[in-house]
Design a protein around this motif. Structure first.
Motif, PDB file in Angstrom:
ATOM      1  N   ARG A 162       2.832   1.763  -3.191  1.00  0.00           N
ATOM      2  CA  ARG A 162       1.939   2.234  -4.253  1.00  0.00           C
ATOM      3  C   ARG A 162       1.634   3.735  -4.079  1.00  0.00           C
ATOM      4  O   ARG A 162       1.670   4.497  -5.032  1.00  0.00           O
ATOM      5  N   GLU A 163       1.357   4.141  -2.838  1.00  0.00           N
ATOM      6  CA  GLU A 163       1.079   5.563  -2.581  1.00  0.00           C
ATOM      7  C   GLU A 163       2.295   6.421  -2.903  1.00  0.00           C
ATOM      8  O   GLU A 163       2.174   7.507  -3.471  1.00  0.00           O
ATOM      9  N   ASP A 179       0.833  -1.222   0.000  1.00  0.00           N
ATOM     10  CA  ASP A 179       0.000   0.000   0.000  1.00  0.00           C
ATOM     11  C   ASP A 179       0.855   1.254   0.000  1.00  0.00           C
ATOM     12  O   ASP A 179       0.591   2.201  -0.738  1.00  0.00           O
ATOM     13  N   ILE A 180       1.864   1.260   0.880  1.00  0.00           N
ATOM     14  CA  ILE A 180       2.703   2.448   1.025  1.00  0.00           C
ATOM     15  C   ILE A 180       3.556   2.652  -0.224  1.00  0.00           C
ATOM     16  O   ILE A 180       3.695   3.770  -0.725  1.00  0.00           O
TER      17      ILE A 180
END
Lengths: 106, 81
Positions: A88-89, A85-86
């Motif tokens: 990707r962000e 997630d991180i």
């Protein structure tokens, strides 16, 4: 050498390390595959990929190392960057590209 | 035991003071959006660690794929605009 020492040596001795399920060629988890794709999109060629499925001790040990219960885990110059997630962000915001650009050429 | 989005929601909100929390999922893969004042001034890694902390052993034993987005109330207000 303990597993923790072994992990520390791996992440500090290589500019980019990805602990993942499977290999970059054959990821065995969607989240791991996503991080591999993002690194490829960033033009990263020198990632050291560690397949945690090949070593149960590393698979458990890496969760303790970063106090992070999930895999994949990306490290840049010894620093834990985050999971899928991180990453990707950070890719969307350009922060990942910046962090990669800061790595001194070998 | 079947993991439901509702049970993940309960675990997160009982371990972490949340302004907003939604969890969606199919029993295998889950997606959570969490807004908490506790995230203020923390890195993304620390924010996710707070959520993992609230989930505790469930993260190790039951939940294999949880994707999350974390926001402070201020970020959330901007996001909603």
């Amino acid at each position: 050498m303990s597993v923790q020492d072994q992990i520390r040596e791996t992440v500090t001795g290589n500019p980019i390390v990805l602990f993942m399920k499977g290999t970059p060629q054959f990821p065995q988890c969607g989240f791991s595959a996503t991080v591999v794709q993002i690194l490829n999109a960033c033009g990263v060629r020198n990632v050291v990929a560690v397949n945690v499925l090949a070593d149960p001790e590393v698979r458990e040990g890496i969760k303790q190392y970063a106090n992070w219960p999930t895999i994949p885990q990306l490290y840049i110059q010894g620093e834990f960057i985050g999971g899928c997630d991180i990453v990707r962000e950070m890719y969307s915001s350009g922060e990942l590209q910046e962090a990669l650009a800061k790595i001194p050429a070998a | 035991m079947v993991v439901t989005p509702e049970s993940i929601h309960v675990s997160i909100t009982s371990g972490l003071q949340c302004e907003h929390c939604t969890v969606q999922g199919d029993g295998q893969h889950f997606e959570a959006v969490i807004v908490s004042e506790a995230f203020a001034g923390k890195s993304r890694i620390q924010q996710h660690q707070l959520v993992y902390g609230a989930l505790g052993d469930r993260m190790r034993e039951e939940i294999h794929a949880l994707s999350m987005k974390t926001f402070t109330p201020a970020q959330w207000a901007q996001q909603a605009r």
